[in-house]
Scaffold this active site. Structure first.
Site, short mmCIF file in Angstrom:
data_model
loop_
_atom_site.label_atom_id
_atom_site.label_comp_id
_atom_site.label_asym_id
_atom_site.label_seq_id
_atom_site.Cartn_x
_atom_site.Cartn_y
_atom_site.Cartn_z
N LYS A 12 -7.95 4.73 1.27
CA LYS A 12 -7.28 6.00 1.58
C LYS A 12 -8.16 7.18 1.16
O LYS A 12 -8.21 8.19 1.83
CB LYS A 12 -5.94 6.09 0.84
CG LYS A 12 -4.84 5.24 1.41
CD LYS A 12 -3.55 5.60 0.69
CE LYS A 12 -2.35 4.86 1.21
NZ LYS A 12 -1.11 5.34 0.60
N ASP A 68 2.41 8.94 0.99
CA ASP A 68 3.30 7.78 0.94
C ASP A 68 3.68 7.38 2.35
O ASP A 68 3.97 8.24 3.19
CB ASP A 68 4.57 8.11 0.16
CG ASP A 68 4.48 7.57 -1.25
OD1 ASP A 68 4.59 6.35 -1.41
OD2 ASP A 68 4.27 8.38 -2.18
N ASP A 155 0.22 -4.45 9.33
CA ASP A 155 -0.60 -4.36 10.55
C ASP A 155 -0.50 -5.60 11.44
O ASP A 155 -0.49 -5.47 12.66
CB ASP A 155 -2.07 -4.08 10.20
CG ASP A 155 -2.31 -2.61 9.86
OD1 ASP A 155 -1.43 -1.78 10.14
OD2 ASP A 155 -3.39 -2.29 9.32
N LYS A 193 -7.20 2.07 15.67
CA LYS A 193 -5.92 2.32 14.97
C LYS A 193 -5.75 3.81 14.67
O LYS A 193 -4.65 4.35 14.74
CB LYS A 193 -5.86 1.49 13.67
CG LYS A 193 -4.58 1.71 12.88
CD LYS A 193 -4.56 0.93 11.57
CE LYS A 193 -3.41 1.39 10.69
NZ LYS A 193 -3.34 0.73 9.39
P1 IMP Z 1 1.77 3.14 0.61
O1 IMP Z 1 2.09 4.51 1.02
O2 IMP Z 1 0.31 2.79 0.78
O3 IMP Z 1 2.30 2.73 -0.73
O4 IMP Z 1 2.50 2.24 1.69
C1 IMP Z 1 3.59 1.44 1.38
C2 IMP Z 1 3.48 0.13 2.13
O5 IMP Z 1 3.66 0.43 3.54
C3 IMP Z 1 2.13 -0.54 2.03
O6 IMP Z 1 2.11 -1.45 0.98
C4 IMP Z 1 2.06 -1.25 3.33
O7 IMP Z 1 2.77 -2.44 3.17
C5 IMP Z 1 2.83 -0.39 4.30
N1 IMP Z 1 1.96 0.42 5.11
C6 IMP Z 1 1.76 1.76 5.02
N2 IMP Z 1 0.89 2.15 5.94
C7 IMP Z 1 0.53 1.04 6.62
C8 IMP Z 1 -0.36 0.83 7.70
O8 IMP Z 1 -1.03 1.73 8.22
N3 IMP Z 1 -0.45 -0.44 8.13
C9 IMP Z 1 0.25 -1.47 7.58
N4 IMP Z 1 1.07 -1.33 6.58
C10 IMP Z 1 1.22 -0.07 6.09
#
Ligand code: IMP
Length: 214
Positions: A12, A68, A155, A193
């Site tokens: 990120k 988030d 994904d 993506k």
């Molecule tokens: P965070 O904001 O990275 O904590 O996202 C929370 C959860 O959402 C992550 O652990 C992923 O499981 C899922 N997530 C968020 N963005 C994506 C993405 O672009 N692809 C797949 N899973 C995602």
């Protein structure tokens, strides 16, 4: 002036660096462990994390960035939503597929509609007592089977809705200018993506607001 990105995910940070370099603003990883609040809204979660981090800001004038995201499945009343990380580490993508196993139709359009879902992202930047909020959504549907290879998290099972010539998402099941042709994010490159990404949209909105800061 530095942007401190509060995340444990270096991927990120790399993405954010690319975006903010246009403004000549350096982005550094901020390894602050915020308590995850019990909120049902991504924005409230991100705001709570920012508030916890403000007293620990390394230098006056620096900024904090929090982002988030979550997957919201329509037929599961928005689950896993704000609990996406937890759901991924417990039931995983196979658990989500199992919860949806009864939702299928021979009719392609109806099937897509039954399996509607969307990724949502909220990016919040704190600067000199002010917060700027960018939001991004990526509508799509849940595949019947996972496709591994690229990406992370959900994904393998998320198929984004096609986009029109302006990059706007179409109704799930409609054919558009930009398409993965039914392939989930797990089966396409990161570059592809990005065209659909909720995160890219949230940060772009934030950049637009910051651009107006002068
Ligand atoms: P965070 O904001 O990275 O904590 O996202 C929370 C959860 O959402 C992550 O652990 C992923 O499981 C899922 N997530 C968020 N963005 C994506 C993405 O672009 N692809 C797949 N899973 C995602």
């Amino acid at each position: 002036m530095t942007i401190w990105f509060m995340t444990s995910n270096m991927g990120k940070v790399t993405e954010a660096r690319e975006h903010f370099s246009k403004f000549g603003i350096p982005v550094r990883q901020f390894e602050f462990e915020a308590v995850e609040p019990q909120e049902d809204d991504l924005q409230k979660v991100a705001l709570s994390k920012i508030e916890q981090a403000i007293p620990h800001l390394p230098a006056e004038g620096d900024m904090i960035l929090v982002e988030d995201a979550g997957l919201f499945v329509e037929s599961l009343n928005g689950f896993p939503g704000v609990y996406s990380s937890y759901a991924l580490s417990t039931i995983g993508v196979h658990g989500i597929l199992k919860l949806m196993s009864h939702l299928k139709s021979e009719d392609i359009v109806q099937d897509a509609s039954l399996r509607k879902a969307e990724f949502r992202a909220v990016a919040i930047l704190y600067k000199d007592g002010e917060t700027f909020i960018g939001e991004g959504v990526c509508p799509g549907r849940i595949a019947h089977n996972p496709t591994e290879g690229h990406g992370f998290g959900f994904d393998p099972i998320f198929i984004p809705a096609d986009l029109d010539e302006n990059g706007e998402a179409l109704e799930v099941g409609e054919m558009g200018h930009v398409s993965t042709h039914g392939t989930p994010f797990g089966g396409i490159s990161l570059e592809k993506k990005q065209e659909f990404s909720h995160r890219r949209r949230a940060i772009s909105e934030l950049l637009h607001l910051i651009g107006n800061l002068g």
